[in-house]
Scaffold this motif. Structure first.
Motif, PDB file in Angstrom:
ATOM      1  N   SER A 164       0.809  -1.204   0.000  1.00 30.95           N
ATOM      2  CA  SER A 164       0.000   0.000   0.000  1.00 30.95           C
ATOM      3  C   SER A 164       0.858   1.277   0.000  1.00 30.95           C
ATOM      4  N   TYR A 165       2.163   1.120  -0.127  1.00 27.89           N
ATOM      5  CA  TYR A 165       2.998   2.318  -0.219  1.00 27.89           C
ATOM      6  C   TYR A 165       2.569   3.116  -1.436  1.00 27.89           C
ATOM      7  N   ASN A 166       2.079   4.303  -1.189  1.00 26.84           N
ATOM      8  CA  ASN A 166       1.552   5.099  -2.292  1.00 26.84           C
ATOM      9  C   ASN A 166       2.592   6.147  -2.661  1.00 26.84           C
ATOM     10  N   GLU A 206       3.077  10.329  -1.632  1.00 27.02           N
ATOM     11  CA  GLU A 206       4.207  10.889  -0.875  1.00 27.02           C
ATOM     12  C   GLU A 206       4.939  11.973  -1.651  1.00 27.02           C
ATOM     13  N   VAL A 207       5.080  11.727  -2.947  1.00 27.84           N
ATOM     14  CA  VAL A 207       5.746  12.718  -3.803  1.00 27.84           C
ATOM     15  C   VAL A 207       4.944  14.021  -3.770  1.00 27.84           C
ATOM     16  N   LYS A 208       3.627  13.876  -3.904  1.00 25.18           N
ATOM     17  CA  LYS A 208       2.752  15.047  -3.939  1.00 25.18           C
ATOM     18  C   LYS A 208       2.794  15.804  -2.602  1.00 25.18           C
ATOM     19  N   GLU A 209       2.788  15.055  -1.515  1.00 22.87           N
ATOM     20  CA  GLU A 209       2.836  15.707  -0.197  1.00 22.87           C
ATOM     21  C   GLU A 209       4.142  16.489  -0.027  1.00 22.87           C
ATOM     22  N   PRO A 220      13.297   9.891   2.620  1.00 16.19           N
ATOM     23  CA  PRO A 220      12.018   9.299   2.211  1.00 16.19           C
ATOM     24  C   PRO A 220      12.223   8.317   1.062  1.00 16.19           C
ATOM     25  N   ARG A 221      11.360   7.317   1.034  1.00 15.55           N
ATOM     26  CA  ARG A 221      11.538   6.200   0.108  1.00 15.55           C
ATOM     27  C   ARG A 221      11.568   6.607  -1.374  1.00 15.55           C
TER      28      ARG A 221
END
Ligand code: OGA
Ligand code: NI
Length: 366
Positions: free
Chosen positions: A10-12, A16-19, A39-40
């Protein structure tokens, strides 16, 4: 176990990029927050990471002294040196180019000062509007790249598509304008030498308006807590005609030469010049656009680079670009087909920065 599997799948990434993008914090902000793991979405694919370890026996790229360019007796030797470097390395440093060291230092300091400002001040400039005006963002290709890289950039269009000068942040405005002027003088000299190296008149590239569409970029590569997992800039070639760059003393820039990655070490007052894809194509492969990258910065001090990218504006007028007809003969037929500016832009903006994808597309298969 089942929950772990769900957590992993479920890693989205896009979320994360957008945040990160919407936080406008940049990698400088992440770095300053004291994080110890990245961050990943910054973790590069294994093929990029594996290649980071390679080291070279060569100590630097060619250094060319321009002190005697106006001497008719000594100029031919400089033309040979520039030609040779552009054919075999695609990258060289020039010294005694006439730009005062103070212009370089002041611009690097001003760009550092821009990136050092508090989040609230910089956030006002943060936006994604490529191809025009002034833009400050982390990773221009953030939404197109497979993995993000550890740098933030301030960009301003100069030349005919010039941004409004008052849109350039005041903290570095005067310096960016002065650097653009100085770098462009050096670019003109180098393009004259490169033109002569092809057997053309010195003014050929100026006539083709090589500097009319140019962009300034001031990169900041802050300290990265896990430099073995990411890069400062992914391996790529520059798309335009030519690039002029100056860097502070923090290392990281590397150029591919044969199978090796060679460090581009700063020489005092030196400027780095490299051939872009467009020049490889119009020189019909005589000059090489070469892959380069920046390692993620493991020093506490930020690495800063100030760059001007030169792109053509006009050409012969029929809308098609390609190998210069003057360079072609039955013995030396065109090795690339002609293309339109639309094709050039579509290729650039449809994906992450990459290595010579346009050149590969245009190669004529025999
Ligand atoms: C680039 C680039 C290198 C650097 O912006 O295309 O290669 O040292 N930069 O910042
Ligand atoms: Ni580059």
């Amino acid at each position: 176990m089942a929950t772990m599997a769900t957590a992993t799948s479920s890693y989205n990434r896009m979320k994360e990029v957008k945040e990160f993008d919407e936080s406008k914090i940049g990698v400088k902000g992440l770095s300053d927050s004291g994080i110890t793991s990245i961050p990943r979405f910054f973790i590069q694919p294994p093929e990029t990471l594996y290649d980071l370890k390679s080291s070279s026996t060569l100590t630097n790229i060619p250094i060319i002294d321009l002190a005697d360019v106006s001497s008719s007796a000594l100029r031919p030797k400089i033309v040979e040196q520039v030609k040779d470097a552009a054919r075999t390395w695609g990258f060289f440093q020039v010294i005694n180019h006439g730009v005062p060291v103070s212009v370089l230092e002041e611009t690097i300091n001003a760009i550092k000062a821009f990136h050092d400002q508090p989040h609230e001040v910089k956030a006002k400039f943060y936006k994604r509007e490529e191809g025009q005006g002034v833009m400050y963002a982390s990773n221009n290709d953030l939404y197109r790249a497979k993995a993000a890289a550890w740098h933030d950039s301030l960009q301003a269009w100069m030349g005919v598509r010039k941004a409004k000068v008052e849109d350039i942040p005041e903290i570095c405005r005067k310096e960016v304008v002065a650097w653009d002027k100085s770098a462009t003088e050096v670019a003109e000299t180098v393009m004259e030498l490169l033109s002569e190296g092809l057997g053309l008149e010195a003014g050929k590239f100026k006539e083709l308006t090589f500097s009319d569409q140019r962009a300034f970029v001031g990169h900041c590569y802050p300290y990265c807590p896990q430099p073995e997992l990411t890069v400062g800039i992914t391996p790529h070639s520059d798309p335009g005609v030519v690039t002029v760059l100056s860097q502070n003393h923090v290392p990281g820039l590397q150029v591919k030469h044969g199978e090796e990655w060679v460090d581009v070490k700063p020489v005092p007052g030196g400027l780095i010049v490299n051939v872009g894809d467009f020049l490889q194509i119009i020189s019909n492969g005589e000059y090489q656009s070469v892959q380069h990258r920046v390692l993620a910065n493991s020093c506490k001090e930020a690495r800063i680079s100030i760059v001007i990218f030169y792109n053509l504006n006009k050409w012969k007028g029929d809308g098609y670009y390609g190998p210069l007809p003057e360079l072609l003969s039955p013995e030396k037929p065109a090795i690339y087909r002609n293309f339109t500016m639309q094709e050039f832009h579509d290729n650039f903006y449809s994906k992450a920065i990459d290595n010579k994808s346009l050149i590969q597309k245009l190669e004529i298969q025999n």
